[in-house]
Write an enzyme that holds these catalytic residues in place. Structure first.
Site, PDB file in Angstrom:
ATOM      1  N   ASP A   1      -6.825   4.423  -4.610  1.00 38.06           N
ATOM      2  CA  ASP A   1      -7.541   4.317  -3.335  1.00 38.06           C
ATOM      3  C   ASP A   1      -8.168   5.707  -3.149  1.00 38.06           C
ATOM      4  OD1 ASP A   1      -7.569   2.244  -0.851  1.00 38.06           O
ATOM      5  OD2 ASP A   1      -7.573   4.259  -0.029  1.00 38.06           O
TER       6      ASP A   1
ATOM      7  N   LYS B   1       0.863  -1.193   0.000  1.00 33.67           N
ATOM      8  CA  LYS B   1       0.000   0.000   0.000  1.00 33.67           C
ATOM      9  C   LYS B   1       0.889   1.229   0.000  1.00 33.67           C
ATOM     10  CE  LYS B   1      -4.410   0.948   0.144  1.00 33.67           C
ATOM     11  NZ  LYS B   1      -5.570   0.127  -0.221  1.00 33.67           N
TER      12      LYS B   1
HETATM   13  N1  GLU Z   1      -7.320   0.368  -2.953  1.00 26.25           N
HETATM   14  C1  GLU Z   1      -8.056  -0.817  -3.279  1.00 26.25           C
HETATM   15  C2  GLU Z   1      -8.135  -1.720  -2.079  1.00 26.25           C
HETATM   16  O1  GLU Z   1      -8.214  -1.241  -0.966  1.00 26.25           O
HETATM   17  C3  GLU Z   1      -7.570  -1.485  -4.557  1.00 26.25           C
HETATM   18  C4  GLU Z   1      -6.148  -1.916  -4.582  1.00 26.25           C
HETATM   19  C5  GLU Z   1      -5.681  -2.424  -5.958  1.00 26.25           C
HETATM   20  O2  GLU Z   1      -6.480  -2.484  -6.879  1.00 26.25           O
HETATM   21  O3  GLU Z   1      -4.496  -2.739  -6.029  1.00 26.25           O
HETATM   22  O4  GLU Z   1      -8.176  -2.913  -2.166  1.00 26.25           O
END
Ligand code: GLU
Length: 456
Positions: A176, A136
């Site tokens: 996100d 992340k």
């Molecule tokens: N931010 C999204 C999540 O919390 C998607 C992450 C992604 O697609 O890599 O899962």
């Protein structure tokens, strides 16, 4: 029986000790502690049955990120003034695939937020059945009120540093909060320029003309509704004919509302960080999309187009509205104990988490103790990252799937997550508890891969 009780007690002591260590190593990171606590509490029965996980210190290793990067992000605003933000990327676990997880641009972003999101992502990604590790990232940059050119310059500076740490087989960021197709486009452009190669699989959530996937935009919201519908059906309920409250009005919320409406629900409220709207006739989604996806306006403006609706300042009050199903799709800790109590006394049947960690731990306990069907974020909102993984697959194979193909795959993935989580919950004596079930399924897949790969 006595032996099992003793073993459980010992394991609980081990887990508590480990949790204390996490707290002292990561002082004041309350969101991170909360995410770890929820997972640790779920894992006690697994560790009792599988002592190898303790012997090989799998949990001790898993809770420590493989790598945590922070960096300076300098950029020049429209007035010619130099601004400095902080960038982050946590590369948490790569045992089942390249690090995968979104980027969040929001003033609240700090090490605690990034670590909680990264830690959750490990288990969520494992649950999808796809081959993606956990990561992340993000920045304390606030996109609100910034011009397009400011956002572009910020993204370029952010990527200038991030590009040293990512790659299609190494780490694949996505969006996100505060990061959508526009930001991903600027980030991808800068990455491409720096690398001198078209490596489409380095980012997901791209626009279709830059190698994006159909259905990615809708995936988190649709996936949440598919998951909750599965959970409801098992008890003889459905979205059809139900009254639904959905917090937020961003990407997750909009497409959760869309799918719930398509299934015949009446969605009567949604929100943004300033307040919420209540429309007894059912929310008009075209208006919400126009305000949020096109005009970049506040949700308050909705009442101008729909005078029968009301706007209330503050986002918490949304949970006092009577409804059958609540879908928190805004942000972490938006639904606390008091709100859970309100929902329960108003006869709520089910809660499905579209956002990451939207319910506090005591709110979750209250829902479970009151027999409310509860779909935890790791499982319920995994559709977004699952379709991200399908985007990576298309980029690698240089193919392009239709909306129908993606939707069919998403449905299967969400159904499978539900089924596996329910089975694990039953196997470990917490029947119907999807929090425990999802954590166990995600943990075991990653833990087993870690054991296969040795102490590294
Ligand atoms: N931010 C999204 C999540 O919390 C998607 C992450 C992604 O697609 O890599 O899962």
């Amino acid at each position: 029986m006595r032996v099992l009780e003793l073993e459980t007690e010992n394991v609980r002591n081990y887990v508590n000790h480990l949790f204390e260590m996490v707290k002292s190593r990561n002082p004041n990171e309350v969101e991170f502690h909360q995410a770890v606590k929820e997972v640790f509490d779920s894992l006690v029965p697994v560790l009792v049955k599988n002592p190898t996980y303790i012997k090989l210190r799998v949990l001790d290793r898993m809770v420590e990120p493989e790598r945590f990067i922070t960096f300076r992000v300098p950029w020049v605003d429209d007035e010619g003034i130099v601004q400095v933000n902080r960038g982050f990327r946590v590369q948490y676990n790569s045992s089942i695939g390249p690090y995968k997880g979104g980027l969040r641009f929001h003033p609240s972003v700090n090490a605690s937020i990034i670590k909680f999101l990264g830690f959750e992502q490990i288990f969520k990604n494992a649950l999808t059945g796809q081959f993606i590790g956990g990561g992340k990232g993000g920045s304390d940059f606030d996109p609100k009120g910034k011009s397009d050119m400011e956002i572009m310059r910020f993204c370029q500076s952010f990527m200038t540093e991030l590009s040293k740490h990512i790659g299609p087989d190494l780490d694949v960021p996505a969006g996100d909060i505060g990061v959508g197709a526009k930001e991903i486009g600027y980030l991808f452009g800068q990455y491409k320029k720096l690398k001198g190669a078209y490596e489409a699989g380095v980012l997901t959530g791209k626009g279709i003309d830059s190698g994006g996937s159909l259905g990615r935009k809708e995936a988190t919201g649709y996936g949440t509704v598919y998951f909750v519908e599965e959970m409801l059906n098992e008890k003889g309920y459905s979205f059809t004919g139900s009254t639904v409250v959905v917090s937020g009005s961003g990407n997750v919320s909009i497409y959760a509302m869309e799918k719930a409406m398509e299934l015949g629900a009446s969605v009567i409220a949604c929100s943004d960080s300033s307040g919420y709207i209540y429309d007894p006739n059912g929310i008009n989604l075209d208006t919400v999309k126009r305000l949020k996806e096109v005009e970049n306006k506040r949700i308050k403006e909705y009442v101008k187009a729909h005078p029968e609706s009301t706007y209330v300042t503050g986002w918490k009050g949304i949970w006092t509205i009577p409804c059958d199903i609540a879908l928190p799709c805004a942000t972490q800790n938006e639904l606390d104990f008091e709100s859970a109590k309100h929902l329960i006394s108003n006869g709520i049947k089910a809660v499905g988490e579209g956002a990451n960690m939207p319910s506090t731990l005591d709110a979750i306990d209250e829902f479970l103790a009151s027999g409310v069907l509860f779909a935890p974020a790791k499982a319920a909102n995994a559709g977004g990252v699952a379709v991200s993984s399908l985007e990576m697959a298309q980029n690698s194979a240089r193919i392009f799937w239709s909306q129908e193909e993606i939707d069919a795959k998403l449905k299967v993935i969400m159904k499978t997550i539900y089924k596996k989580s329910m089975e694990a919950a039953t196997e470990y004596d917490f029947p119907g508890n999807l929090v425990v079930g999802a954590n166990i399924v995600g943990f075991m897949r990653v833990a087993d891969a870690m054991i296969e790969q040795g102490v590294i």
